[in-house]
Design a protein around this motif. Structure first.
Motif, mmCIF file in Angstrom:
data_model
loop_
_atom_site.group_PDB
_atom_site.id
_atom_site.type_symbol
_atom_site.label_atom_id
_atom_site.label_comp_id
_atom_site.label_asym_id
_atom_site.label_seq_id
_atom_site.Cartn_x
_atom_site.Cartn_y
_atom_site.Cartn_z
ATOM 1 N N PRO A 62 0.784 -1.194 -0.094
ATOM 2 C CA PRO A 62 0.164 0.085 0.053
ATOM 3 C C PRO A 62 1.038 1.279 0.102
ATOM 4 O O PRO A 62 0.366 2.382 -0.716
ATOM 5 C CB PRO A 62 -0.795 -0.026 1.313
ATOM 6 N N ALA A 63 1.951 1.226 0.692
ATOM 7 C CA ALA A 63 2.885 2.279 0.587
ATOM 8 C C ALA A 63 3.342 2.761 -0.890
ATOM 9 O O ALA A 63 3.791 3.917 -1.097
ATOM 10 C CB ALA A 63 4.145 2.243 1.499
ATOM 11 N N ALA A 64 3.669 1.845 -1.680
ATOM 12 C CA ALA A 64 3.935 2.077 -2.941
ATOM 13 C C ALA A 64 2.876 2.622 -3.917
ATOM 14 O O ALA A 64 3.174 3.504 -4.559
ATOM 15 C CB ALA A 64 4.625 0.834 -3.839
ATOM 16 N N ALA A 65 1.622 1.964 -3.442
ATOM 17 C CA ALA A 65 0.522 2.819 -4.258
ATOM 18 C C ALA A 65 0.021 4.070 -3.672
ATOM 19 O O ALA A 65 -0.802 4.742 -4.494
ATOM 20 C CB ALA A 65 -0.706 1.626 -4.296
ATOM 21 N N ALA A 66 0.427 4.554 -2.643
ATOM 22 C CA ALA A 66 -0.034 5.726 -2.055
ATOM 23 C C ALA A 66 0.187 6.745 -2.893
ATOM 24 O O ALA A 66 -0.766 7.754 -2.933
ATOM 25 C CB ALA A 66 0.417 5.745 -0.469
ATOM 26 N N PRO A 67 1.275 7.044 -3.462
ATOM 27 C CA PRO A 67 1.410 8.293 -4.069
ATOM 28 C C PRO A 67 0.685 8.416 -5.254
ATOM 29 O O PRO A 67 0.304 9.588 -5.694
ATOM 30 C CB PRO A 67 2.999 8.350 -4.664
ATOM 31 N N ILE A 68 0.296 7.196 -6.051
ATOM 32 C CA ILE A 68 -0.596 7.146 -7.201
ATOM 33 C C ILE A 68 -1.973 7.561 -6.547
ATOM 34 O O ILE A 68 -2.895 8.255 -7.128
ATOM 35 C CB ILE A 68 -0.434 5.974 -7.832
ATOM 36 N N ILE A 69 -2.353 6.997 -5.570
ATOM 37 C CA ILE A 69 -3.931 7.231 -5.198
ATOM 38 C C ILE A 69 -4.032 8.584 -4.656
ATOM 39 O O ILE A 69 -5.050 9.233 -4.952
ATOM 40 C CB ILE A 69 -4.237 6.143 -4.189
ATOM 41 N N LEU A 70 -3.373 8.946 -3.937
ATOM 42 C CA LEU A 70 -3.436 10.401 -3.148
ATOM 43 C C LEU A 70 -3.048 11.269 -4.042
ATOM 44 O O LEU A 70 -3.087 12.666 -3.433
ATOM 45 C CB LEU A 70 -2.519 10.213 -1.963
ATOM 46 N N ALA A 71 -2.451 11.264 -4.926
ATOM 47 C CA ALA A 71 -1.976 12.634 -5.806
ATOM 48 C C ALA A 71 -3.090 13.334 -6.241
ATOM 49 O O ALA A 71 -3.968 12.997 -6.763
ATOM 50 C CB ALA A 71 -1.232 11.967 -7.268
ATOM 51 N N ARG A 72 -2.730 14.688 -6.102
ATOM 52 C CA ARG A 72 -3.856 15.694 -6.039
ATOM 53 C C ARG A 72 -3.327 16.920 -7.291
ATOM 54 O O ARG A 72 -2.122 17.211 -6.999
ATOM 55 C CB ARG A 72 -4.297 16.490 -5.088
ATOM 56 N N TYR A 73 -3.784 16.882 -8.546
ATOM 57 C CA TYR A 73 -3.359 17.931 -9.276
ATOM 58 C C TYR A 73 -3.582 19.354 -9.182
ATOM 59 O O TYR A 73 -4.744 19.606 -8.917
ATOM 60 C CB TYR A 73 -3.757 17.322 -10.800
#
Length: 132
Positions: free
Chosen positions: A73-84
């Motif tokens: 989940p830590a590796a996927a967190a930047p993808i999921i939480l990214a806000r543009y």
């Protein structure tokens, strides 16, 4: 009235025109990226212990991330939480309008004589219309 004959252009001139147009096209597409004027900036909020539940993911979503090779989940967190950041600059928008309108005005001015010749050939007295 004589029939309009467009100016002839040799092969070298045609090749040069194509090369310049390609360079301008790629320049217009890539220059903003190289100058840092395009592309989205994104921010990732900090998160403590990343779990699939804290990221708001259900079992189906977790299975899809794991199918992509993101089992942690830590590796996927930047993808999921990214806000543009969807902000833009009013100055850049105004400059773009000036450049686009200026380009069209320049093209109309440079090709004015050819336009007038073609219009005169098509509409000057051949079908009863008069030139204004």
């Amino acid at each position: 009235m004589s029939r309009y004959v467009p100016p002839k252009q040799g092969r070298v001139g045609q090749f040069l025109d194509v090369a310049v147009l390609l360079a301008m096209t790629f320049g217009a597409l890539y220059a903003p990226l190289y100058l840092g004027l395009a592309g989205s900036s994104k921010s990732v909020p900090a998160i403590g212990e990343a779990t699939w539940e804290s990221l708001g993911q259900n079992a189906t979503q977790v299975a899809q991330y794991q199918a992509l090779g993101l089992t942690d989940p830590a590796a996927a967190a930047p993808i999921i939480l990214a806000r543009y950041d969807y902000g833009f600059s009013w100055l850049a928008l105004a400059v773009m309008f000036v450049v686009v309108i200026g380009y069209y005005v320049m093209m109309l001015r440079l090709s004015d004589r050819e336009y007038r010749d073609v219009i005169a050939e098509k509409f000057d007295g051949s079908n009863g219309r008069t030139r204004r």
